[in-house]
Design a protein around this motif. Structure first.
Motif, PDB file in Angstrom:
ATOM      1  N   LYS A 198      -4.088  -5.209  11.774  1.00  0.00           N
ATOM      2  CA  LYS A 198      -4.657  -4.033  11.114  1.00  0.00           C
ATOM      3  C   LYS A 198      -5.529  -4.479   9.956  1.00  0.00           C
ATOM      4  N   ALA A 199      -6.616  -3.744   9.736  1.00  0.00           N
ATOM      5  CA  ALA A 199      -7.506  -3.972   8.600  1.00  0.00           C
ATOM      6  C   ALA A 199      -7.894  -2.616   8.023  1.00  0.00           C
ATOM      7  N   ARG A 200      -7.723  -2.477   6.745  1.00  0.00           N
ATOM      8  CA  ARG A 200      -7.968  -1.179   6.090  1.00  0.00           C
ATOM      9  C   ARG A 200      -8.751  -1.418   4.804  1.00  0.00           C
ATOM     10  N   ARG A 201      -9.871  -0.708   4.662  1.00  0.00           N
ATOM     11  CA  ARG A 201     -10.684  -0.826   3.456  1.00  0.00           C
ATOM     12  C   ARG A 201     -10.146   0.096   2.375  1.00  0.00           C
ATOM     13  N   LEU A 202     -10.097  -0.411   1.163  1.00  0.00           N
ATOM     14  CA  LEU A 202      -9.631   0.373   0.035  1.00  0.00           C
ATOM     15  C   LEU A 202     -10.782   1.172  -0.563  1.00  0.00           C
ATOM     16  N   ASN A 203     -10.484   2.373  -1.036  1.00  0.00           N
ATOM     17  CA  ASN A 203     -11.461   3.243  -1.683  1.00  0.00           C
ATOM     18  C   ASN A 203     -11.083   3.464  -3.133  1.00  0.00           C
ATOM     19  N   ARG A 204     -12.080   3.765  -3.931  1.00  0.00           N
ATOM     20  CA  ARG A 204     -11.837   4.058  -5.342  1.00  0.00           C
ATOM     21  C   ARG A 204     -12.240   5.500  -5.637  1.00  0.00           C
ATOM     22  N   LYS A 205     -11.563   6.085  -6.579  1.00  0.00           N
ATOM     23  CA  LYS A 205     -11.782   7.479  -6.932  1.00  0.00           C
ATOM     24  C   LYS A 205     -12.903   7.588  -7.951  1.00  0.00           C
ATOM     25  N   SER A 206     -13.820   8.499  -7.704  1.00  0.00           N
ATOM     26  CA  SER A 206     -14.948   8.699  -8.594  1.00  0.00           C
ATOM     27  C   SER A 206     -15.124  10.195  -8.835  1.00  0.00           C
ATOM     28  N   SER A 207     -15.357  10.548 -10.094  1.00  0.00           N
ATOM     29  CA  SER A 207     -15.558  11.946 -10.472  1.00  0.00           C
ATOM     30  C   SER A 207     -16.976  12.110 -10.999  1.00  0.00           C
ATOM     31  N   ASN A 208     -17.703  12.997 -10.379  1.00  0.00           N
ATOM     32  CA  ASN A 208     -19.096  13.234 -10.748  1.00  0.00           C
ATOM     33  C   ASN A 208     -19.292  14.728 -10.930  1.00  0.00           C
ATOM     34  N   GLU A 209     -19.414  15.145 -12.203  1.00  0.00           N
ATOM     35  CA  GLU A 209     -19.643  16.549 -12.564  1.00  0.00           C
ATOM     36  C   GLU A 209     -18.561  17.458 -11.965  1.00  0.00           C
ATOM     37  N   GLY A 210     -17.327  17.007 -12.092  1.00  0.00           N
ATOM     38  CA  GLY A 210     -16.211  17.804 -11.598  1.00  0.00           C
ATOM     39  C   GLY A 210     -15.916  17.645 -10.132  1.00  0.00           C
ATOM     40  N   THR A 211     -16.747  16.898  -9.421  1.00  0.00           N
ATOM     41  CA  THR A 211     -16.536  16.667  -7.989  1.00  0.00           C
ATOM     42  C   THR A 211     -15.914  15.289  -7.799  1.00  0.00           C
ATOM     43  N   ILE A 212     -14.788  15.243  -7.101  1.00  0.00           N
ATOM     44  CA  ILE A 212     -14.067  13.993  -6.869  1.00  0.00           C
ATOM     45  C   ILE A 212     -14.506  13.402  -5.544  1.00  0.00           C
ATOM     46  N   GLU A 213     -14.908  12.148  -5.560  1.00  0.00           N
ATOM     47  CA  GLU A 213     -15.336  11.433  -4.372  1.00  0.00           C
ATOM     48  C   GLU A 213     -14.559  10.132  -4.243  1.00  0.00           C
ATOM     49  N   TRP A 214     -14.411   9.676  -3.015  1.00  0.00           N
ATOM     50  CA  TRP A 214     -13.759   8.402  -2.733  1.00  0.00           C
ATOM     51  C   TRP A 214     -14.801   7.463  -2.168  1.00  0.00           C
ATOM     52  N   LEU A 215     -15.141   6.443  -2.955  1.00  0.00           N
ATOM     53  CA  LEU A 215     -16.178   5.500  -2.580  1.00  0.00           C
ATOM     54  C   LEU A 215     -15.548   4.227  -2.037  1.00  0.00           C
ATOM     55  N   PRO A 216     -16.103   3.663  -0.970  1.00  0.00           N
ATOM     56  CA  PRO A 216     -15.548   2.430  -0.399  1.00  0.00           C
ATOM     57  C   PRO A 216     -15.783   1.238  -1.315  1.00  0.00           C
ATOM     58  N   THR A 217     -14.852   0.319  -1.294  1.00  0.00           N
ATOM     59  CA  THR A 217     -14.955  -0.919  -2.060  1.00  0.00           C
ATOM     60  C   THR A 217     -15.061  -2.101  -1.110  1.00  0.00           C
ATOM     61  N   GLN A 218     -15.200  -3.285  -1.673  1.00  0.00           N
ATOM     62  CA  GLN A 218     -15.310  -4.504  -0.884  1.00  0.00           C
ATOM     63  C   GLN A 218     -13.956  -5.178  -0.654  1.00  0.00           C
ATOM     64  N   SER A 219     -12.873  -4.483  -0.973  1.00  0.00           N
ATOM     65  CA  SER A 219     -11.524  -5.023  -0.779  1.00  0.00           C
ATOM     66  C   SER A 219     -10.934  -4.452   0.503  1.00  0.00           C
ATOM     67  N   VAL A 220     -10.342  -5.335   1.290  1.00  0.00           N
ATOM     68  CA  VAL A 220      -9.776  -4.965   2.585  1.00  0.00           C
ATOM     69  C   VAL A 220      -8.350  -5.497   2.656  1.00  0.00           C
ATOM     70  N   VAL A 221      -7.417  -4.646   3.076  1.00  0.00           N
ATOM     71  CA  VAL A 221      -6.025  -5.035   3.286  1.00  0.00           C
ATOM     72  C   VAL A 221      -5.868  -5.428   4.750  1.00  0.00           C
ATOM     73  N   VAL A 222      -5.462  -6.670   4.990  1.00  0.00           N
ATOM     74  CA  VAL A 222      -5.343  -7.217   6.344  1.00  0.00           C
ATOM     75  C   VAL A 222      -3.873  -7.470   6.637  1.00  0.00           C
ATOM     76  N   THR A 223      -3.411  -7.004   7.802  1.00  0.00           N
ATOM     77  CA  THR A 223      -2.040  -7.225   8.260  1.00  0.00           C
ATOM     78  C   THR A 223      -2.045  -8.273   9.348  1.00  0.00           C
ATOM     79  N   PHE A 224      -1.319  -9.384   9.120  1.00  0.00           N
ATOM     80  CA  PHE A 224      -1.256 -10.495  10.058  1.00  0.00           C
ATOM     81  C   PHE A 224       0.069 -10.450  10.820  1.00  0.00           C
ATOM     82  N   ARG A 225       0.016 -10.808  12.078  1.00  0.00           N
ATOM     83  CA  ARG A 225       1.233 -10.938  12.880  1.00  0.00           C
ATOM     84  C   ARG A 225       1.918 -12.258  12.550  1.00  0.00           C
TER      85      ARG A 225
END
Length: 481
Positions: A198-225
């Protein structure tokens, strides 16, 4: 973007980037300055760099990649896996909030009746309201138990916990315009490392004029067998360091418990402001008058400074580093508990002084004076000063002064233990003086009885006595005297 033409990395020193076809020709010009446009240089194909900012690149739609085998759950242990070989068993229920409970002793009896073997002593344990942990001595015994046909017939589900045969790592620096499938297909894993499940990209929370957005980051969580977390992996001939992934600390704002969010909560509401059975949004208690539901402190239960929040962070860290379950990690850290004295000290930080009575009791000069409630060397009776006890009035016929004169000890100039009321003589009396006193004493006794005849023996003894007194004791022997 095609996988065979990966994006070119930025060139910080401003030099050109050569293609693979011109690599030998470019190696001979690395020490020279930038060539001019000559006929010789015209035959060389150059490629200018294109700097792509992560904020300006178009984010990929795919943020999660899941291998089909991981979606169904690990089916069995591998031959390279090491113990403990644990299998979790739960009962099939239609309603998750039904609260079905499985007892470890009853399930152990079930396994004994069905002749399941190679179970470790003390290997059957409760790990939840509807979950049993069974530890086997070998991987083959655990795999045989999972595929047993008896479990579906008795409505039991068995699976291997993912934390026991998988490892999670954090990889940084993955471009945001890469899809997770492209990233996983480009990876080259070191020897001994299992496949990426499994590979999952982490998002960060951003607030712009009262609107909350989730922007992608360059960090990825990888699950190894497997049970090994590699220190680095390779993507397009570039090494990417792998850090151990720390589980986040999540708290529900509905019941104030940890491990889930409000949208997934199935418990009754508990206020994080006043610890009462209602939601926190409907409470108007301010932070200065708040009561924490965990430590009874004067802060919200959702405060990051709460000792329980720190304890939950330590539990998550132990789960990530040691690959253990939440219940096992929580036993390493005792729950937050404050005594009544600690709570009272926080509510009343200043010492409490009790008012003194009108007639305070007399305290010797060498004894400590009770002046503070928080004195550590005084007993409870000394801390709390009680007022003087009022006595009932005395009866009219009682004279306390006369009673005192009777009960007091008489004054005497004699030393203690002397029963005589007069002073002792300076020298002992002589023998003649003693005989004279004795004769007067006998005459005072016999005189009132002059009319009554004395017995013969008494009269004989008295006559001898008076004869001795008249003649003196000098003529008598020591024995007669």
């Amino acid at each position: 973007m095609e996988l065979d033409t990966p994006p070119e990395p930025p060139d910080p020193d401003g030099s050109r980037i050569f293609t693979n076809e011109d690599a030998p020709r470019a190696s001979s010009q690395t020490s020279r300055k930038r060539p001019v446009d000559t006929e010789k240089s015209a035959s060389v194909t150059f490629k200018k760099k294109t700097v792509t900012e992560s904020s300006q690149s178009v984010p990929s739609i795919q943020t999660v990649f899941t291998h089909p085998s991981f979606a169904e759950g690990p089916e069995s242990y591998d031959k390279d896996d090491k113990g403990p070989f644990i299998v979790h068993v739960s009962r099939e229920i239609s309603d998750p909030s039904a609260g079905t409970s499985i007892r470890a002793l009853k399930f152990g009896q079930f396994m004994h009746k069905n002749k399941f073997t190679n179970i470790v002593s003390d290997g059957v344990k409760n790990v939840g309201r509807n979950k049993i942990s069974v530890e086997f001595s070998s991987a083959q015994a655990a795999n045989t138990f999972i595929i047993s046909p008896i479990l579906p017939l008795t409505k039991y589900q068995a699976k291997i916990p993912t934390y026991n045969i998988t490892r999670m790592g954090l990889v940084r620096g993955v471009p945001v315009d890469w899809s997770m499938e492209e990233f996983v297909e480009s990876l080259e894993l070191p020897a001994g490392c299992g496949a990426v499940l499994k590979a999952r990209r982490l998002n960060r929370k951003s607030s712009n004029e009262g609107t909350i957005e989730w922007l992608p980051t360059q960090s990825v969580v990888v699950t190894f067998r497997g049970q090994m977390l590699p220190s680095k992996i390779f993507s397009f001939y570039t090494s990417l360091p792998v850090e151990p992934y720390k589980y986040p600390t999540i708290q529900c704002l509905n019941c104030c418990r940890f491990g889930h969010i409000k949208a997934q909560c199935r418990s009754k509401p508990r206020c994080y402001r006043c610890a009462q059975p209602h939601t926190g949004e409907s409470c108007d208690v301010i932070k200065e008058k708040a009561t924490c539901i965990y430590c009874s402190g004067s802060h919200f239960a959702s405060d990051k400074e709460c000792p329980e929040f720190t304890r939950q962070q330590n539990i998550k860290l132990a789960m990530s580093q040691d690959s253990v379950s939440y219940m096992e990690a929580s036993l390493r850290f005792p729950p937050v508990h404050k005594s009544y004295a600690e709570i009272a000290r926080e509510l009343f930080p200043t010492p409490i002084y009790f008012p003194l009575p009108s007639n305070p009791p007399h305290h010797p000069s060498n004894s400590p004076q009770p002046n503070s409630f928080n004195s550590p060397r005084r007993s409870y009776r000394e801390k709390i000063i009680r007022p003087a006890r009022t006595r009932a009035p005395l009866a009219k016929g009682y004279d306390k002064y006369a009673h005192r004169s009777f009960t007091n000890s008489p004054s005497s100039s004699l030393p203690n233990g002397c029963a005589l009321g007069s002073s002792l003589p300076d020298s002992p009396p002589s023998q003649s003086k003693m005989l004279e006193v004795l004769s007067e004493f006998l005459l005072s006794i016999v005189a009132p009885c002059s009319e009554i005849p004395l017995p013969p023996n008494v009269a004989h003894n008295l006559s001898q006595l008076f004869n001795i007194l008249n003649n003196g004791p000098n003529n008598l022997t020591t024995m007669e005297q």
